[in-house]
Design an enzyme around this catalytic site. Structure first.
Site, mmCIF file in Angstrom:
data_model
loop_
_atom_site.group_PDB
_atom_site.id
_atom_site.type_symbol
_atom_site.label_atom_id
_atom_site.label_comp_id
_atom_site.label_asym_id
_atom_site.label_seq_id
_atom_site.Cartn_x
_atom_site.Cartn_y
_atom_site.Cartn_z
ATOM 1 N N LYS A 124 -7.815 3.487 -9.715
ATOM 2 C CA LYS A 124 -8.889 2.946 -8.805
ATOM 3 C C LYS A 124 -10.049 2.019 -9.256
ATOM 4 O O LYS A 124 -10.446 0.965 -8.910
ATOM 5 C CB LYS A 124 -9.217 4.149 -7.944
ATOM 6 C CG LYS A 124 -8.396 4.962 -7.522
ATOM 7 C CD LYS A 124 -7.613 4.290 -6.506
ATOM 8 C CE LYS A 124 -6.314 4.996 -5.685
ATOM 9 N NZ LYS A 124 -5.508 5.878 -6.574
ATOM 10 N N LYS A 159 -11.179 7.088 -0.380
ATOM 11 C CA LYS A 159 -10.221 7.610 -1.153
ATOM 12 C C LYS A 159 -10.525 8.363 -2.411
ATOM 13 O O LYS A 159 -11.558 7.862 -2.961
ATOM 14 C CB LYS A 159 -8.973 6.412 -1.419
ATOM 15 C CG LYS A 159 -9.751 5.290 -2.100
ATOM 16 C CD LYS A 159 -8.636 4.067 -2.184
ATOM 17 C CE LYS A 159 -9.044 2.777 -2.757
ATOM 18 N NZ LYS A 159 -8.072 1.725 -2.860
ATOM 19 N N ARG A 209 2.385 -5.214 -4.161
ATOM 20 C CA ARG A 209 2.405 -4.768 -5.468
ATOM 21 C C ARG A 209 2.918 -6.184 -6.153
ATOM 22 O O ARG A 209 3.876 -6.610 -5.974
ATOM 23 C CB ARG A 209 3.437 -3.610 -5.463
ATOM 24 C CG ARG A 209 4.079 -3.516 -6.849
ATOM 25 C CD ARG A 209 2.774 -2.986 -7.796
ATOM 26 N NE ARG A 209 2.025 -1.982 -7.324
ATOM 27 C CZ ARG A 209 2.161 -0.538 -7.232
ATOM 28 N NH1 ARG A 209 3.342 -0.137 -7.932
ATOM 29 N NH2 ARG A 209 1.454 0.383 -7.042
ATOM 30 N N ARG A 224 4.093 -3.902 1.038
ATOM 31 C CA ARG A 224 4.340 -2.759 1.471
ATOM 32 C C ARG A 224 3.635 -2.573 3.025
ATOM 33 O O ARG A 224 2.238 -2.481 2.834
ATOM 34 C CB ARG A 224 3.898 -1.546 0.631
ATOM 35 C CG ARG A 224 5.008 -1.709 -0.502
ATOM 36 C CD ARG A 224 4.385 -0.854 -1.869
ATOM 37 N NE ARG A 224 3.066 -1.696 -2.135
ATOM 38 C CZ ARG A 224 2.159 -0.989 -3.115
ATOM 39 N NH1 ARG A 224 2.571 0.018 -3.468
ATOM 40 N NH2 ARG A 224 0.987 -1.495 -3.286
ATOM 41 N N ARG A 232 -1.920 2.976 5.592
ATOM 42 C CA ARG A 232 -1.563 3.012 4.291
ATOM 43 C C ARG A 232 -0.160 2.280 4.337
ATOM 44 O O ARG A 232 0.841 2.575 4.859
ATOM 45 C CB ARG A 232 -1.120 4.660 3.619
ATOM 46 C CG ARG A 232 -2.482 5.067 3.736
ATOM 47 C CD ARG A 232 -2.464 6.680 3.512
ATOM 48 N NE ARG A 232 -1.411 7.432 4.504
ATOM 49 C CZ ARG A 232 -1.151 8.398 4.439
ATOM 50 N NH1 ARG A 232 -1.208 9.169 3.499
ATOM 51 N NH2 ARG A 232 -0.187 8.961 5.287
ATOM 52 N N ASP A 272 -2.333 -4.071 -7.153
ATOM 53 C CA ASP A 272 -2.124 -3.916 -5.702
ATOM 54 C C ASP A 272 -3.436 -4.916 -5.030
ATOM 55 O O ASP A 272 -4.558 -5.035 -5.466
ATOM 56 C CB ASP A 272 -2.609 -2.641 -5.169
ATOM 57 C CG ASP A 272 -1.565 -1.553 -5.413
ATOM 58 O OD1 ASP A 272 -0.457 -1.981 -5.831
ATOM 59 O OD2 ASP A 272 -1.680 -0.274 -5.242
ATOM 60 N N GLU A 280 -6.477 -2.157 -6.533
ATOM 61 C CA GLU A 280 -5.778 -1.111 -7.684
ATOM 62 C C GLU A 280 -5.194 -1.795 -8.691
ATOM 63 O O GLU A 280 -4.708 -2.950 -8.611
ATOM 64 C CB GLU A 280 -4.810 -0.210 -7.097
ATOM 65 C CG GLU A 280 -5.612 0.893 -5.902
ATOM 66 C CD GLU A 280 -4.646 2.231 -5.589
ATOM 67 O OE1 GLU A 280 -3.949 2.326 -6.453
ATOM 68 O OE2 GLU A 280 -5.072 2.777 -4.587
ATOM 69 N N ASN A 282 -2.517 -0.447 -11.377
ATOM 70 C CA ASN A 282 -1.547 0.723 -11.678
ATOM 71 C C ASN A 282 -1.161 0.703 -13.155
ATOM 72 O O ASN A 282 -0.379 -0.335 -13.262
ATOM 73 C CB ASN A 282 -0.528 1.023 -10.470
ATOM 74 C CG ASN A 282 -1.120 1.374 -9.289
ATOM 75 O OD1 ASN A 282 -1.314 2.338 -9.114
ATOM 76 N ND2 ASN A 282 -1.376 -0.065 -8.395
#
Length: 313
Positions: A124, A159, A209, A224, A232, A272, A280, A282
């Site tokens: 994050k 979050k 992604r 997504r 979400r 993301d 984000e 990842n």
């Protein structure tokens, strides 16, 4: 070559969509030897990092998909590469495992992603290093700061900093309904730091992604898309994945970050992006290999093993 995967239990894999399985299958098809172990198998003994490791043979069966030989205590340095593919939570046990992998790397083991780089890039918080690409963001445990942020931006997302799969993400509307309760819950009454971001309406078109491999950009993302009133898009939260070409903005973000993150020791990264904003970075166990392959025919696992082979030559 001999590749050892640090993973969650193999019995829990959903092989039709698991990216680690896709890596194993591609490596095996190229004649590499595949091994697997978990974080509880790691040990430091007399200054040397060992693990109880099983050699894995893929069967080709969708259900009974592997055969594992009896685990043997091995030096991690006996392998050409160790791949860190353990999912979060990024708790202290995860951190301890990265310390052991750091020691193994100092002893000559090639570890991907670099353990210290995983620690240095909270999935994050890492976006703060690339603020030119982010929506307005606040990181704090202070309730009054969060309330002021909400007052400014009206619709926000809250979050935790250590979640995955969309867990613990809340949308707060302009009316601020239940804001106090959400803050208390997520901050554990002011004792844990959280992130607030301005709500990005483009989430209805998907949380994209974007994969970076070996400092290069995979040419397709997996959008997504949230379902059934969810905010979400995470697949684990019921989102539907749609592979698509990268937009000009996606490419701008990805091509800026790819060489920087690769130089930091991150062979595989999952960005993301919602709309035009990076949300984000990842680095623990990025996924979506198989969905992109299945929908677009692009061999993501092949690109990854290419990059892995090049990195250890």
């Amino acid at each position: 070559m001999k590749f050892a995967f640090l993973t969650d239990p193999l019995s829990q894999f959903k092989t039709y969509k698991d990216s680690t399985f896709a890596m194993m299958r591609e490596a095996s098809q190229r004649g590499h030897e595949i091994y697997a172990f978990g974080p509880d198998d790691l040990a430091l003994d007399q200054g040397v990092v060992f693990a109880r490791i099983s050699k894995i043979t893929l069967t080709g069966d969708a259900h009974d998909w592997y055969r594992a030989e009896e685990a043997v205590n091995c030096r991690l340095g006996d392998f050409d590469a160790v791949l860190q593919r353990k999912d979060p939570p990024f708790d202290m046990e995860y951190v301890y495992a990265t310390y052991l992998l750091d020691l193994a790397a100092q002893q000559g083991t090639r570890v991907f992603n670099k353990p210290s780089a995983i620690r240095d890039h909270n999935e994050k918080l890492a976006i703060a290093q690339f603020s030119q690409f982010t929506a307005p963001t606040l990181v704090t445990r202070d309730e009054q700061r969060i309330r002021a942020f909400h007052k400014t931006h009206q619709e926000i997302i809250l979050k935790p900093l250590d979640g995955m799969g969309g867990a613990g993400i809340f949308r707060v509307g302009a009316d601020g309904m239940n804001l106090g309760s959400m803050i208390e819950t997520l901050t554990h009454n002011g004792t844990r730091t959280i992130m607030a971001q301005r709500y990005i309406p483009d989430i209805v078109h998907g949380d994209k992604r974007i994969l970076l491999i070996g400092g290069k950009v995979v040419p397709f993302s997996l959008a997504r898309i949230p379902q059934n009133g969810e905010v979400r898009g995470n697949l684990a939260a019921g989102g539907v994945g749609v592979a698509q070409e990268l937009s000009a903005r996606d490419l701008e973000i990805a091509e800026t970050l790819a060489p920087i993150l690769y130089q930091r020791g991150l062979l595989l990264v999952g960005l993301d992006v919602i709309g035009s904003y990076l949300t984000e970075v990842n680095v623990t166990s990025p996924t979506c290999f198989q969905e992109i392959m299945q929908q677009k025919g692009f061999n993501v696992a092949g690109m990854f093993i290419d990059a892995l082979e090049a990195a250890i030559r």
